[in-house]
Design a protein around this motif. Structure first.
Motif, PDB file in Angstrom:
ATOM      1  N   VAL A  26      54.043  23.717  44.671  1.00  0.00           N
ATOM      2  CA  VAL A  26      54.698  25.023  44.781  1.00  0.00           C
ATOM      3  C   VAL A  26      53.936  26.063  43.966  1.00  0.00           C
ATOM      4  O   VAL A  26      53.723  27.190  44.417  1.00  0.00           O
ATOM      5  N   ARG A  27      53.519  25.693  42.769  1.00  0.00           N
ATOM      6  CA  ARG A  27      52.769  26.610  41.913  1.00  0.00           C
ATOM      7  C   ARG A  27      51.450  27.001  42.576  1.00  0.00           C
ATOM      8  O   ARG A  27      51.032  28.152  42.535  1.00  0.00           O
ATOM      9  N   LEU A  28      50.789  26.045  43.212  1.00  0.00           N
ATOM     10  CA  LEU A  28      49.539  26.324  43.917  1.00  0.00           C
ATOM     11  C   LEU A  28      49.774  27.278  45.079  1.00  0.00           C
ATOM     12  O   LEU A  28      49.001  28.210  45.289  1.00  0.00           O
ATOM     13  N   ALA A  29      50.861  27.064  45.822  1.00  0.00           N
ATOM     14  CA  ALA A  29      51.190  27.963  46.939  1.00  0.00           C
ATOM     15  C   ALA A  29      51.482  29.371  46.430  1.00  0.00           C
ATOM     16  O   ALA A  29      51.064  30.362  47.042  1.00  0.00           O
ATOM     17  N   GLN A  30      52.173  29.478  45.306  1.00  0.00           N
ATOM     18  CA  GLN A  30      52.457  30.795  44.730  1.00  0.00           C
ATOM     19  C   GLN A  30      51.163  31.469  44.288  1.00  0.00           C
ATOM     20  O   GLN A  30      50.984  32.671  44.495  1.00  0.00           O
ATOM     21  N   ASP A  31      50.265  30.707  43.681  1.00  0.00           N
ATOM     22  CA  ASP A  31      48.992  31.270  43.251  1.00  0.00           C
ATOM     23  C   ASP A  31      48.194  31.779  44.442  1.00  0.00           C
ATOM     24  O   ASP A  31      47.588  32.853  44.378  1.00  0.00           O
ATOM     25  N   GLU A  32      48.198  31.026  45.537  1.00  0.00           N
ATOM     26  CA  GLU A  32      47.492  31.463  46.747  1.00  0.00           C
ATOM     27  C   GLU A  32      48.121  32.737  47.296  1.00  0.00           C
ATOM     28  O   GLU A  32      47.417  33.643  47.745  1.00  0.00           O
ATOM     29  N   ALA A  33      49.440  32.824  47.258  1.00  0.00           N
ATOM     30  CA  ALA A  33      50.118  34.035  47.737  1.00  0.00           C
ATOM     31  C   ALA A  33      49.756  35.228  46.867  1.00  0.00           C
ATOM     32  O   ALA A  33      49.498  36.327  47.377  1.00  0.00           O
ATOM     33  N   TYR A  34      49.712  35.034  45.548  1.00  0.00           N
ATOM     34  CA  TYR A  34      49.333  36.129  44.653  1.00  0.00           C
ATOM     35  C   TYR A  34      47.884  36.553  44.893  1.00  0.00           C
ATOM     36  O   TYR A  34      47.563  37.743  44.839  1.00  0.00           O
ATOM     37  N   ARG A  35      47.016  35.586  45.159  1.00  0.00           N
ATOM     38  CA  ARG A  35      45.613  35.927  45.453  1.00  0.00           C
ATOM     39  C   ARG A  35      45.526  36.749  46.733  1.00  0.00           C
ATOM     40  O   ARG A  35      44.753  37.706  46.808  1.00  0.00           O
ATOM     41  N   ALA A  36      46.298  36.375  47.740  1.00  0.00           N
ATOM     42  CA  ALA A  36      46.294  37.126  49.001  1.00  0.00           C
ATOM     43  C   ALA A  36      46.808  38.542  48.787  1.00  0.00           C
ATOM     44  O   ALA A  36      46.237  39.506  49.315  1.00  0.00           O
ATOM     45  N   ILE A  37      47.856  38.682  48.008  1.00  0.00           N
ATOM     46  CA  ILE A  37      48.397  40.015  47.719  1.00  0.00           C
ATOM     47  C   ILE A  37      47.375  40.836  46.948  1.00  0.00           C
ATOM     48  O   ILE A  37      47.192  42.030  47.209  1.00  0.00           O
ATOM     49  N   ALA A  38      46.699  40.211  45.998  1.00  0.00           N
ATOM     50  CA  ALA A  38      45.678  40.930  45.227  1.00  0.00           C
ATOM     51  C   ALA A  38      44.526  41.365  46.123  1.00  0.00           C
ATOM     52  O   ALA A  38      44.008  42.477  45.979  1.00  0.00           O
ATOM     53  N   ALA A  39      44.121  40.519  47.056  1.00  0.00           N
ATOM     54  CA  ALA A  39      43.043  40.888  47.982  1.00  0.00           C
ATOM     55  C   ALA A  39      43.469  42.056  48.863  1.00  0.00           C
ATOM     56  O   ALA A  39      42.684  42.979  49.119  1.00  0.00           O
ATOM     57  N   GLN A  40      44.722  42.046  49.311  1.00  0.00           N
ATOM     58  CA  GLN A  40      45.227  43.158  50.109  1.00  0.00           C
ATOM     59  C   GLN A  40      45.264  44.442  49.288  1.00  0.00           C
ATOM     60  O   GLN A  40      44.947  45.524  49.794  1.00  0.00           O
ATOM     61  N   ALA A  41      45.649  44.338  48.039  1.00  0.00           N
ATOM     62  CA  ALA A  41      45.701  45.514  47.174  1.00  0.00           C
ATOM     63  C   ALA A  41      44.303  46.085  46.955  1.00  0.00           C
ATOM     64  O   ALA A  41      44.113  47.312  46.953  1.00  0.00           O
ATOM     65  N   VAL A  42      43.322  45.220  46.769  1.00  0.00           N
ATOM     66  CA  VAL A  42      41.946  45.678  46.580  1.00  0.00           C
ATOM     67  C   VAL A  42      41.446  46.376  47.836  1.00  0.00           C
ATOM     68  O   VAL A  42      40.814  47.433  47.761  1.00  0.00           O
ATOM     69  N   ALA A  43      41.755  45.813  49.003  1.00  0.00           N
ATOM     70  CA  ALA A  43      41.335  46.435  50.262  1.00  0.00           C
ATOM     71  C   ALA A  43      42.007  47.788  50.449  1.00  0.00           C
ATOM     72  O   ALA A  43      41.351  48.771  50.848  1.00  0.00           O
ATOM     73  N   ALA A  44      43.291  47.866  50.149  1.00  0.00           N
ATOM     74  CA  ALA A  44      44.003  49.142  50.272  1.00  0.00           C
ATOM     75  C   ALA A  44      43.448  50.173  49.302  1.00  0.00           C
ATOM     76  O   ALA A  44      43.318  51.348  49.634  1.00  0.00           O
TER      77      ALA A  44
END
Length: 85
Positions: free
Chosen positions: A34-52
Protein backbone atom coordinates in the motif's frame (compact mmCIF):
# COMPACT_ATOMS: atom_id res chain seq x y z
CA UNK A 1 -5.20 -40.33 26.57
CA UNK A 2 -3.08 -38.17 28.82
CA UNK A 3 -0.40 -38.06 26.13
CA UNK A 4 -2.89 -36.53 23.70
CA UNK A 5 -3.82 -33.87 26.22
CA UNK A 6 -0.14 -33.23 26.88
CA UNK A 7 0.61 -32.83 23.15
CA UNK A 8 -2.46 -30.67 22.61
CA UNK A 9 -1.44 -28.44 25.50
CA UNK A 10 1.81 -27.64 23.68
CA UNK A 11 0.60 -27.81 20.07
CA UNK A 12 -2.26 -25.32 20.23
CA UNK A 13 -0.33 -22.47 21.91
CA UNK A 14 2.60 -23.06 19.54
CA UNK A 15 0.27 -23.07 16.54
CA UNK A 16 -1.38 -19.88 17.81
CA UNK A 17 2.03 -18.21 18.18
CA UNK A 18 3.04 -19.24 14.65
CA UNK A 19 -0.30 -17.99 13.32
CA UNK A 20 0.13 -14.63 15.07
CA UNK A 21 3.63 -14.13 13.64
CA UNK A 22 2.43 -15.18 10.18
CA UNK A 23 -0.41 -12.67 10.36
CA UNK A 24 2.02 -9.94 11.43
CA UNK A 25 4.26 -10.80 8.46
CA UNK A 26 1.36 -10.72 6.00
CA UNK A 27 0.20 -7.43 7.49
CA UNK A 28 3.67 -5.91 7.05
CA UNK A 29 3.80 -7.08 3.43
CA UNK A 30 0.38 -5.62 2.68
CA UNK A 31 1.29 -2.33 4.35
CA UNK A 32 4.47 -2.14 2.27
CA UNK A 33 2.48 -2.73 -0.92
CA UNK A 34 0.00 0.00 0.00
CA UNK A 35 2.83 2.39 0.87
CA UNK A 36 4.49 1.66 -2.49
CA UNK A 37 1.21 2.33 -4.32
CA UNK A 38 0.82 5.62 -2.45
CA UNK A 39 4.39 6.61 -3.32
CA UNK A 40 3.73 5.86 -7.00
CA UNK A 41 0.56 7.97 -6.86
CA UNK A 42 2.47 10.86 -5.29
CA UNK A 43 5.16 10.57 -7.98
CA UNK A 44 2.49 10.70 -10.69
CA UNK A 45 0.90 13.77 -9.10
CA UNK A 46 4.31 15.43 -8.83
CA UNK A 47 5.03 14.70 -12.50
CA UNK A 48 1.68 16.21 -13.46
CA UNK A 49 2.42 19.28 -11.36
CA UNK A 50 5.81 19.72 -13.03
CA UNK A 51 4.21 19.44 -16.47
CA UNK A 52 1.51 21.95 -15.56
CA UNK A 53 4.11 24.33 -14.17
CA UNK A 54 6.14 24.07 -17.39
CA UNK A 55 3.04 24.80 -19.47
CA UNK A 56 2.22 27.78 -17.27
CA UNK A 57 5.76 29.12 -17.60
CA UNK A 58 5.59 28.77 -21.39
CA UNK A 59 2.23 30.56 -21.52
CA UNK A 60 3.55 33.31 -19.26
CA UNK A 61 6.60 33.77 -21.48
CA UNK A 62 4.36 34.02 -24.55
CA UNK A 63 2.17 36.59 -22.82
CA UNK A 64 5.27 38.54 -21.82
CA UNK A 65 6.39 38.62 -25.45
CA UNK A 66 2.97 39.81 -26.57
CA UNK A 67 2.94 42.47 -23.86
CA UNK A 68 6.36 43.70 -25.01
CA UNK A 69 5.09 43.97 -28.58
CA UNK A 70 2.00 45.86 -27.44
CA UNK A 71 4.15 48.20 -25.37
CA UNK A 72 6.42 48.97 -28.32
CA UNK A 73 3.39 49.64 -30.55
CA UNK A 74 1.90 51.92 -27.91
CA UNK A 75 5.17 53.88 -27.69
CA UNK A 76 5.17 54.25 -31.49
CA UNK A 77 1.52 55.37 -31.42
CA UNK A 78 2.26 57.92 -28.71
CA UNK A 79 5.10 59.34 -30.82
CA UNK A 80 2.78 59.65 -33.80
CA UNK A 81 0.10 61.37 -31.70
CA UNK A 82 2.66 63.82 -30.29
CA UNK A 83 3.80 64.70 -33.79
CA UNK A 84 0.23 65.34 -34.87
CA UNK A 85 -0.41 67.77 -32.02
Amino acid sequence: MSENVFYAAFFFPAAAAVLVFFMKYVSAVLQARVRLAQDEAYRAIAAQAVAAQAETAAALAAMGGTLTQMQSRLIALEKILKEVE
